[in-house]
Design a protein around this motif. Structure first.
Motif, short mmCIF file in Angstrom:
data_model
loop_
_atom_site.label_atom_id
_atom_site.label_comp_id
_atom_site.label_asym_id
_atom_site.label_seq_id
_atom_site.Cartn_x
_atom_site.Cartn_y
_atom_site.Cartn_z
N GLU A 1 0.80 -1.22 0.00
CA GLU A 1 0.00 0.00 0.00
C GLU A 1 0.84 1.27 0.00
OE1 GLU A 1 -3.13 -0.06 -0.65
OE2 GLU A 1 -3.37 -2.22 -0.39
N ILE A 2 1.82 1.33 0.89
CA ILE A 2 2.62 2.55 1.01
C ILE A 2 3.79 2.54 0.03
CG2 ILE A 2 4.08 3.92 2.55
CD1 ILE A 2 2.20 2.97 4.84
N GLY A 3 4.54 1.44 0.03
CA GLY A 3 5.74 1.35 -0.80
C GLY A 3 5.46 1.32 -2.29
N THR A 4 4.23 1.06 -2.66
CA THR A 4 3.90 1.04 -4.09
C THR A 4 2.83 2.10 -4.41
OG1 THR A 4 4.39 -1.32 -4.19
CG2 THR A 4 3.16 -0.39 -6.03
N HIS A 5 1.60 1.89 -3.93
CA HIS A 5 0.50 2.77 -4.31
C HIS A 5 0.73 4.23 -3.90
CE1 HIS A 5 -1.60 -0.73 -5.63
NE2 HIS A 5 -1.87 -1.18 -4.41
N LEU A 6 1.07 4.44 -2.65
CA LEU A 6 1.25 5.80 -2.16
C LEU A 6 2.45 6.49 -2.80
CD1 LEU A 6 0.08 7.87 -0.14
CD2 LEU A 6 1.78 7.06 1.50
N VAL A 7 3.56 5.78 -2.93
CA VAL A 7 4.76 6.37 -3.53
C VAL A 7 4.51 6.75 -4.99
CG1 VAL A 7 7.15 5.92 -4.23
CG2 VAL A 7 6.38 5.26 -1.94
N ARG A 8 3.86 5.85 -5.73
CA ARG A 8 3.57 6.17 -7.14
C ARG A 8 2.61 7.36 -7.27
NH1 ARG A 8 3.89 2.29 -11.55
NH2 ARG A 8 1.65 2.48 -11.84
N ALA A 9 1.61 7.43 -6.39
CA ALA A 9 0.67 8.56 -6.43
C ALA A 9 1.38 9.86 -6.08
CB ALA A 9 -0.49 8.31 -5.47
N TYR A 10 2.21 9.82 -5.04
CA TYR A 10 2.96 11.03 -4.66
C TYR A 10 3.87 11.48 -5.80
CZ TYR A 10 6.16 14.29 -2.60
OH TYR A 10 6.90 15.41 -2.37
N ASN A 11 4.65 10.56 -6.35
CA ASN A 11 5.55 10.93 -7.44
C ASN A 11 4.77 11.47 -8.63
OD1 ASN A 11 7.72 10.15 -5.90
ND2 ASN A 11 8.00 8.20 -6.93
N GLY A 12 3.62 10.87 -8.91
CA GLY A 12 2.77 11.37 -9.99
C GLY A 12 2.25 12.77 -9.72
N SER A 13 2.02 13.09 -8.44
CA SER A 13 1.52 14.43 -8.08
C SER A 13 2.57 15.51 -8.30
CB SER A 13 1.04 14.46 -6.62
OG SER A 13 2.15 14.46 -5.73
N GLN A 14 3.82 15.10 -8.42
CA GLN A 14 4.92 16.05 -8.65
C GLN A 14 5.12 16.36 -10.13
OE1 GLN A 14 6.28 17.42 -5.73
NE2 GLN A 14 4.54 16.20 -5.05
N LEU A 15 4.41 15.63 -10.98
CA LEU A 15 4.50 15.85 -12.42
C LEU A 15 3.43 16.85 -12.85
CD1 LEU A 15 5.14 12.16 -13.55
CD2 LEU A 15 6.79 14.04 -13.43
N PRO A 16 3.56 17.43 -14.05
CA PRO A 16 2.69 18.54 -14.44
C PRO A 16 1.23 18.19 -14.73
CG PRO A 16 4.17 17.96 -16.24
CD PRO A 16 4.60 17.17 -15.04
N TYR A 17 0.90 16.92 -14.90
CA TYR A 17 -0.48 16.56 -15.24
C TYR A 17 -1.06 15.63 -14.18
CZ TYR A 17 1.09 18.44 -19.67
OH TYR A 17 1.60 19.26 -20.63
#
Length: 159
Positions: free
Chosen positions: A5-21
């Motif tokens: 949950e954290i090491g995959t889903h949350l990290v990917r969502a956070y990293n995606g939130s740092q991108l422009p779209y």
């Protein structure tokens, strides 16, 4: 659970939130196979091969496949035969049949197939294609989106 949950889903969502779209935070089309596959790949790196949990994705695939063609009771019996306890078999049969109004008919909720197939996709990407696992953490993206996402990042960083 933490690595899933954290090491995959949350990290990917956070990293995606740092991108422009925003789509990189919520998920590009078809991202779910990569998402759940990566989560399972990560889980399997910390689970001992002698632990029965290591084999759950494959056994669940068999259970879902069986449930697609059989009723609840027969599915429950089949899951028992796979080596689960009565309690586990009941929970799994219920999980596989969720959303089906009449469990006396064939049919299944097939999400568990995604875990098995996704993990194989990730394993193939890393072990056979020499893919970089870090690329899978750019955001909630599918494997096929990696080069496009890298392009967007390069273009964004130039501006």
């Amino acid at each position: 659970m933490i690595v899933h949950e954290i090491g995959t889903h949350l990290v990917r969502a956070y990293n995606g939130s740092q991108l422009p779209y925003k789509i990189f935070q919520t998920g590009t089309p078809g991202y779910i196979l990569t998402e759940e596959g990566l989560a399972m790949y990560n889980e399997r790196t910390i689970i001992d091969q002698n632990d029965e949990k290591f084999y759950w994705p494959a056994r669940n695939l068999l259970g879902v496949s069986y449930a697609l063609e059989h009723n609840f009771y027969d599915t429950f019996q089949y899951i028992l035969a796979l080596g689960y306890t009565k309690h586990q078999a009941f929970k799994l049969a219920t999980r596989f049949k969720r959303g089906i109004g009449d469990t006396s008919v064939p049919g299944a909720y097939t999400k568990d197939i995604v875990y098995f197939l996704g993990e194989r996709l990730i394993r193939n990407f890393i072990e056979k294609q020499n893919g970089d696992i870090q690329d899978l953490y750019l955001g909630k993206i599918g494997i096929d989106d990696i080069e496009n996402i890298k392009y967007v990042i390069r273009k964004t960083n130039k501006n």
